[in-house]
Design a protein around this motif. Structure first.
Motif, PDB file in Angstrom:
ATOM      1  N   ASN A 175      80.316  90.792  46.269  1.00  0.00           N
ATOM      2  CA  ASN A 175      80.020  89.366  46.542  1.00  0.00           C
ATOM      3  C   ASN A 175      81.287  88.696  46.050  1.00  0.00           C
ATOM      4  N   SER A 176      82.031  88.937  45.154  1.00  0.00           N
ATOM      5  CA  SER A 176      83.190  88.345  44.719  1.00  0.00           C
ATOM      6  C   SER A 176      84.454  88.414  45.667  1.00  0.00           C
ATOM      7  N   ILE A 177      84.491  89.367  46.328  1.00  0.00           N
ATOM      8  CA  ILE A 177      85.475  89.637  47.347  1.00  0.00           C
ATOM      9  C   ILE A 177      84.984  88.676  48.536  1.00  0.00           C
ATOM     10  N   THR A 178      83.776  88.898  49.132  1.00  0.00           N
ATOM     11  CA  THR A 178      83.674  88.215  50.388  1.00  0.00           C
ATOM     12  C   THR A 178      83.304  86.563  50.207  1.00  0.00           C
ATOM     13  N   GLU A 179      82.825  86.131  49.015  1.00  0.00           N
ATOM     14  CA  GLU A 179      82.484  84.918  48.740  1.00  0.00           C
ATOM     15  C   GLU A 179      83.794  84.288  48.262  1.00  0.00           C
ATOM     16  N   LYS A 180      84.499  84.927  47.520  1.00  0.00           N
ATOM     17  CA  LYS A 180      85.501  84.175  46.684  1.00  0.00           C
ATOM     18  C   LYS A 180      87.009  84.336  47.337  1.00  0.00           C
ATOM     19  N   LEU A 181      87.233  85.648  47.436  1.00  0.00           N
ATOM     20  CA  LEU A 181      88.588  85.856  47.881  1.00  0.00           C
ATOM     21  C   LEU A 181      88.936  85.909  49.357  1.00  0.00           C
ATOM     22  N   LEU A 182      88.043  86.333  50.162  1.00  0.00           N
ATOM     23  CA  LEU A 182      88.351  86.283  51.607  1.00  0.00           C
ATOM     24  C   LEU A 182      88.521  84.978  52.165  1.00  0.00           C
ATOM     25  N   PRO A 183      87.862  84.125  51.688  1.00  0.00           N
ATOM     26  CA  PRO A 183      87.830  82.472  51.992  1.00  0.00           C
ATOM     27  C   PRO A 183      89.350  81.985  51.851  1.00  0.00           C
ATOM     28  N   LEU A 184      90.101  82.721  50.944  1.00  0.00           N
ATOM     29  CA  LEU A 184      91.535  82.271  50.680  1.00  0.00           C
ATOM     30  C   LEU A 184      92.427  82.147  51.840  1.00  0.00           C
ATOM     31  N   GLY A 185      91.945  83.045  52.842  1.00  0.00           N
ATOM     32  CA  GLY A 185      92.358  83.141  54.254  1.00  0.00           C
ATOM     33  C   GLY A 185      93.539  84.149  54.213  1.00  0.00           C
ATOM     34  N   ASP A 186      93.609  84.770  55.527  1.00  0.00           N
ATOM     35  CA  ASP A 186      94.514  86.126  55.785  1.00  0.00           C
ATOM     36  C   ASP A 186      95.777  85.999  55.123  1.00  0.00           C
ATOM     37  N   GLU A 187      96.332  84.669  55.118  1.00  0.00           N
ATOM     38  CA  GLU A 187      97.752  84.640  54.852  1.00  0.00           C
ATOM     39  C   GLU A 187      98.001  84.978  53.335  1.00  0.00           C
ATOM     40  N   HIS A 194      96.285  96.946  40.129  1.00  0.00           N
ATOM     41  CA  HIS A 194      96.983  98.272  40.472  1.00  0.00           C
ATOM     42  C   HIS A 194      97.357  98.477  41.641  1.00  0.00           C
ATOM     43  N   GLY A 195      98.461  99.063  41.884  1.00  0.00           N
ATOM     44  CA  GLY A 195      98.895  99.475  43.309  1.00  0.00           C
ATOM     45  C   GLY A 195      99.692  98.202  43.884  1.00  0.00           C
ATOM     46  N   PRO A 196     100.165  98.514  45.025  1.00  0.00           N
ATOM     47  CA  PRO A 196     101.106  97.622  45.866  1.00  0.00           C
ATOM     48  C   PRO A 196     100.376  96.144  46.082  1.00  0.00           C
ATOM     49  N   GLU A 197     101.160  95.191  46.342  1.00  0.00           N
ATOM     50  CA  GLU A 197     100.434  93.896  46.876  1.00  0.00           C
ATOM     51  C   GLU A 197     100.285  93.931  48.372  1.00  0.00           C
ATOM     52  N   THR A 198      99.186  93.168  48.591  1.00  0.00           N
ATOM     53  CA  THR A 198      98.777  93.019  49.660  1.00  0.00           C
ATOM     54  C   THR A 198      98.334  91.635  50.257  1.00  0.00           C
ATOM     55  N   THR A 199      97.681  91.703  51.326  1.00  0.00           N
ATOM     56  CA  THR A 199      97.265  90.236  51.807  1.00  0.00           C
ATOM     57  C   THR A 199      95.583  90.193  51.981  1.00  0.00           C
ATOM     58  N   ILE A 200      95.234  89.102  52.125  1.00  0.00           N
ATOM     59  CA  ILE A 200      93.583  89.052  52.537  1.00  0.00           C
ATOM     60  C   ILE A 200      93.310  89.671  53.820  1.00  0.00           C
ATOM     61  N   GLY A 201      94.380  89.168  54.874  1.00  0.00           N
ATOM     62  CA  GLY A 201      94.197  89.734  56.171  1.00  0.00           C
ATOM     63  C   GLY A 201      94.202  91.173  56.181  1.00  0.00           C
ATOM     64  N   ARG A 202      95.026  91.674  55.729  1.00  0.00           N
ATOM     65  CA  ARG A 202      95.302  93.156  55.724  1.00  0.00           C
ATOM     66  C   ARG A 202      94.063  93.764  55.262  1.00  0.00           C
ATOM     67  N   GLU A 203      93.563  93.379  54.133  1.00  0.00           N
ATOM     68  CA  GLU A 203      92.437  94.090  53.451  1.00  0.00           C
ATOM     69  C   GLU A 203      91.144  93.686  54.344  1.00  0.00           C
ATOM     70  N   ARG A 204      90.862  92.488  54.907  1.00  0.00           N
ATOM     71  CA  ARG A 204      89.993  92.160  55.747  1.00  0.00           C
ATOM     72  C   ARG A 204      89.790  93.155  56.935  1.00  0.00           C
TER      73      ARG A 204
END
Ligand SMILES: [Zn+2]
Ligand SMILES: [Zn+2]
Length: 231
Positions: A175-187, A194-204
C-alpha cells in the motif's frame, strides 16, 4: 540537490549524503567501521559542507551504525519517525539477532511524520510515512530535482522484506508503494536502502512485486528477490 551514495557494512546498506548550497543531511549513516566514517567525513570536508540534520529512513540495525559517531561529532538535529524509538532502544537486541555489534544512537531529538519537511541549503524535503517493512519507515522526497530517498520500501526489482522481522506488514508495504511512491511519477529517481538507484517508472513497469500489486501480470508469483535484499 546533490546526492552522494555510499554502500556500507556487512548488510550492504546505502548511506546518502544529500547537499545543496553548502549544507547537508546525512540519511542512514550505516557506517560500521572507521574507514566508512572517514569516507563520509572526506566528502563533507572536500565540499566544505555544514551537516544540518542526521535522518533515518527507519531504525533497523543496518541503518543506525555510525549514528552515534556523527551525532556526537556534529552540532545537528537527529530526526526520525517516532516509531523508531523502540527499535533504537532495542538496538543491542537487533544487533545480537544478526551477530553484529552496534553503538546504540541516542534517541532522535525531533520526530518526523507524514507531511513534515526537512530543510537545508535551498532544498526542502517532503516526508512521506511509508510503513510496512517497519512501522517507522519514512521517505524523503525532493520534488524539484525529482529525487527521493526511500529506505527499505522499494528496491530495483524487489521490495522491502516483511518476513522474519518484527512489526512488518506486506499489505501495508504494498500500500505504501502504490499509494505513496508510485504517485510521485515515473521520472522520480529512487535511492533505496539497498542496491542500485532506480526510478518509479522502471519499477512500475519491471518490478514483479509492484506489477502484482497493481493487478497486472502474474509474473511475480514465486519470485523471491535477490539474496540479501530487503533487510
Ligand atoms: Zn536495510
Ligand atoms: Zn530495514
Amino acid at each position: 540537490m546533490h546526492v552522494e551514495a555510499f554502500t556500507f557494512n556487512s548488510f550492504m546498506t546505502n548511506c546518502y549524503l544529500c547537499y545543496d548550497d553548502g549544507e547537508a543531511v546525512l540519511i542512514d549513516a550505516s557506517c560500521a567501521s572507521d574507514a566508512e566514517r572517514q569516507e563520509v567525513l572526506r566528502v563533507i570536508d572536500e565540499n566544505d559542507l555544514e551537516l544540518r540534520h542526521l535522518l533515518l529512513t527507519h531504525a533497523h540495525v543496518d541503518h543506525i551504525f555510525g549514528c552515534q559517531f556523527f551525532e556526537s561529532r556534529f552540532d545537528m538535529t537527529f530526526k526520525a519517525h517516532e516509531a523508531a524509538v523502540p527499535f533504537i532502544e532495542r538496538a543491542d537486541e537487533q544487533a545480537e539477532a544478526f551477530g553484529v555489534e552496534v553503538e546504540p544512537p541516542t534517541v532522535p531529538t525531533t520526530f518526523l511524520a507524514e507531511g513534515d519537511t526537512v530543510s537545508f541549503g535551498t532544498v526542502t524535503l517532503d516526508v512521506l510515512h511509508t510503513p510496512g517493512h517497519s512501522p517507522d519507515s519514512i521517505s524523503f522526497v525532493h520534488s524539484d530535482s525529482q529525487q527521493a530517498v526511500t529506505g527499505d520500501v522499494l528496491f530495483q526489482n524487489s521490495i522491502g522484506r516483511t518476513q522474519g522481522l518484527p512489526e512488518t506488514s506486506r499489505s501495508q508495504l504494498l500500500n505504501s508503494i502504490t499509494e505513496k511512491l508510485l504517485p510521485l511519477g515515473d521520472e522520480m529517481r529512487i535511492y533505496p536502502g539497498h542496491g542500485p538507484e532506480t526510478t518509479i517508472g522502471r519499477e512500475r513497469h519491471q518490478n514483479p512485486f509492484v506489477k502484482e500489486a497493481l493487478g497486472g501480470t502474474d509474473e511475480g508469483v514465486g519470485w523471491r528477490g535477490p539474496t540479501g535484499a530487503g533487510r
